[in-house]
Design an enzyme around this catalytic site. Sequence first.
Site, PDB file in Angstrom:
ATOM      1  N   THR A 132      -5.831  28.199 101.587  1.00  0.00           N
ATOM      2  CA  THR A 132      -5.907  27.478 102.854  1.00  0.00           C
ATOM      3  C   THR A 132      -5.150  28.209 103.944  1.00  0.00           C
ATOM      4  O   THR A 132      -4.215  28.956 103.681  1.00  0.00           O
ATOM      5  CB  THR A 132      -5.342  26.049 102.726  1.00  0.00           C
ATOM      6  OG1 THR A 132      -3.978  26.119 102.299  1.00  0.00           O
ATOM      7  CG2 THR A 132      -6.158  25.214 101.764  1.00  0.00           C
TER       8      THR A 132
ATOM      9  N   GLU B  64      -4.494  21.695 106.579  1.00  0.00           N
ATOM     10  CA  GLU B  64      -4.782  22.871 105.763  1.00  0.00           C
ATOM     11  C   GLU B  64      -6.285  23.093 105.738  1.00  0.00           C
ATOM     12  O   GLU B  64      -7.028  22.233 105.267  1.00  0.00           O
ATOM     13  CB  GLU B  64      -4.246  22.675 104.350  1.00  0.00           C
ATOM     14  CG  GLU B  64      -2.730  22.517 104.337  1.00  0.00           C
ATOM     15  CD  GLU B  64      -2.209  22.167 102.968  1.00  0.00           C
ATOM     16  OE1 GLU B  64      -1.474  23.001 102.399  1.00  0.00           O
ATOM     17  OE2 GLU B  64      -2.540  21.075 102.470  1.00  0.00           O
TER      18      GLU B  64
END
Length: 190
Positions: free
Chosen positions: A56, A120
């Site tokens: 992420t 994220e």
Amino acid sequence: MGLEDRAAAPLRTESFRESRPQIAGPEMPHHPFPIRLSGAVQRGFGRGGKDLGCPTANLPDESITPMSSVTDTGVYFGYAQVSREKDGKVILPEEDGGVLPMVMSLGWNPFYKNQKMTAEIHIMHEFTADFYGHQMKAIVLGYIRPELDYISREALIEDIETDKRVAMKSLARPAYETYRSDTFFDLNST
């Protein structure tokens, strides 16, 4: 909102998993979408790629306010683009600078007991290198599901993989595909 002020995330159940839709949202984005976010990619906790097989890109805290002020915590879908340049130099190859599908977790990540809210973004593309410090833009187009807690890492991974499939199917609709060429993105870098 502090840790003590928020309700616990519901626990993911087998019935939830079995009843999940394969496409999220209406045929075209509705208010509050689209939501545009941008900022320099920051280092996160290092769990996405290593622990979950889902790397992420974390946005700075201040860049998530336009979203966290109008939505609930949960998993969302849309498009993202990472700038190929950093500090005035082209670092990433052309294929890494495109507008790409993404899923995003906005929340507290209860499985990991986070102390602060994070955004994220998992861009569904194999990047050739890390891009910490690069500028990233994202257009969030829809909501997939609420933030959940998990009894195991495997159950979390299973839901992440389902989220990615749902995002791809949801973005394949014409009204969503048009955002891939939105002027918010740097369309000259691709």
